[in-house]
Design a protein around this motif. Sequence first.
Motif: not given
Lengths: 214, 244
Positions: A140, A160-161, A164-165, A167-168
């Motif tokens: 990522f 920032i981009l 969130p990805f 998190v899992p």
Amino acid sequence: MMLLIRELKIMLRSPAGAIQSLMFAVLVIALFPLAITPDPDQLEPLGIGLIWVVTLLSCLLAADKSLASDYADGSLEQMVLSDYPLWWVCLVKSMAHWVSCALPLLLMAPILGGMLAMPLDRIGWLMASLILGSPILSLFCILGAMLTVGLNQSSALLPILIAPFLVPTLILGTQWATTGGEAFYGYMLAALLCLSLVTLPFATAVVAKIAVSR
Amino acid sequence: MWRWFHQWGSPKFFYHRSGVLIPVLALASGLILGAGVFWGLLIAPADYQQGESVRIMYVHVPAAILAQSSYAMMAVMALISLIWRLKIADAAVQTVAPIGACITLLALATGSLWGKPMWGTYWVWDARLTSTLILFFLFAGVLALRNAAGQSQTAGRAASVLAVIGLLNLPIIKYSVDWWFTLHQPASFTLTDRPAMPFSMWGPLLMMVVGFYAWFFLAWLIRLRHELVKRERRSDWVQQMMKQ
């Protein structure tokens, strides 16, 4: 294969980046006992989460640099134009990022765990979860680096981009380690790793074409 | 069919034809939202458990539903702009992102206002709250990348890729957060089951949902038309229009 060797050579000749991200992680981990409490009983339950977050942060921090010089001297453009499949280039970049950033942290995990008063079996599960989880972070991070490369922006944009990805991965990794290896989380983390391995290099390749056309 | 599709993909055609929709949508959203607010806040019964606080739901539930579907719409537009390179789809992505971010923020804010009397706290780290928060960050990411990359074509494409990857990741994020912890009640509306609450409550709720959608499309359309004029300012049709 040549690409991989090239990346590793670059890394070995200037190990400063890898050492700095490692130092960053050790330093941040050292700050937590100072800020919270030196009491081992209170630090111990935080250990897995803290080390995971620090790993995530230092991966994000190092991502900016991993493509910047290649973009600046035009070698990224040459790689896009070359015969190499572009997804392979992106995968190699991710591997290089993992070797320079996640691997040193992984090897240091026993020491970091010791600083947070974690017992050995928990450190073992922590390392297992990092082995499965950190490659996803690197994949990522390279995607994020490709999205932001060449933009004249603050270094906060990439986190920032991409955060969130992640998190899992963070949830599954920490849950797997704190539950002491409950199979469900482990399978899901492994599944996420497989999924990321077969999809993200291709997504990054799409973004790479956009990046060089800027 | 394809001809119809191509026509609407042209900024000029879209701009001239979509103008009539604005009064329709404005009237519809005004009337439906007004009636929904009146029905929900004044007439609908208070809940036997939640008391008057249940009325926050008439804003919260539509906002939460709209927040998710506006992300989906943004990502579909992004996919269209990536595949067919339609200028208008790219403008649509750019204009819907701030609206979606605001709606998501509204859902979070009303939810936390409702949480204080019900759960005794403004914020809990519950699965649905957390995934809505992450949804907000996804919107913020698309907006930030847009701003960073400026107005160029490639800037739009990078943000579009990010939006599409976000949509593919949303289910993964949602499930992983669900496995982590959950306190929130299950969704009030599903497409297949009859709602468990009486009509006097789901009536105004449904009305508010429809009103929110109408308002959303109105806001989107106005922003999109404005953006199209801005982007096409050098083209003949805009120049002619401005002279008149």
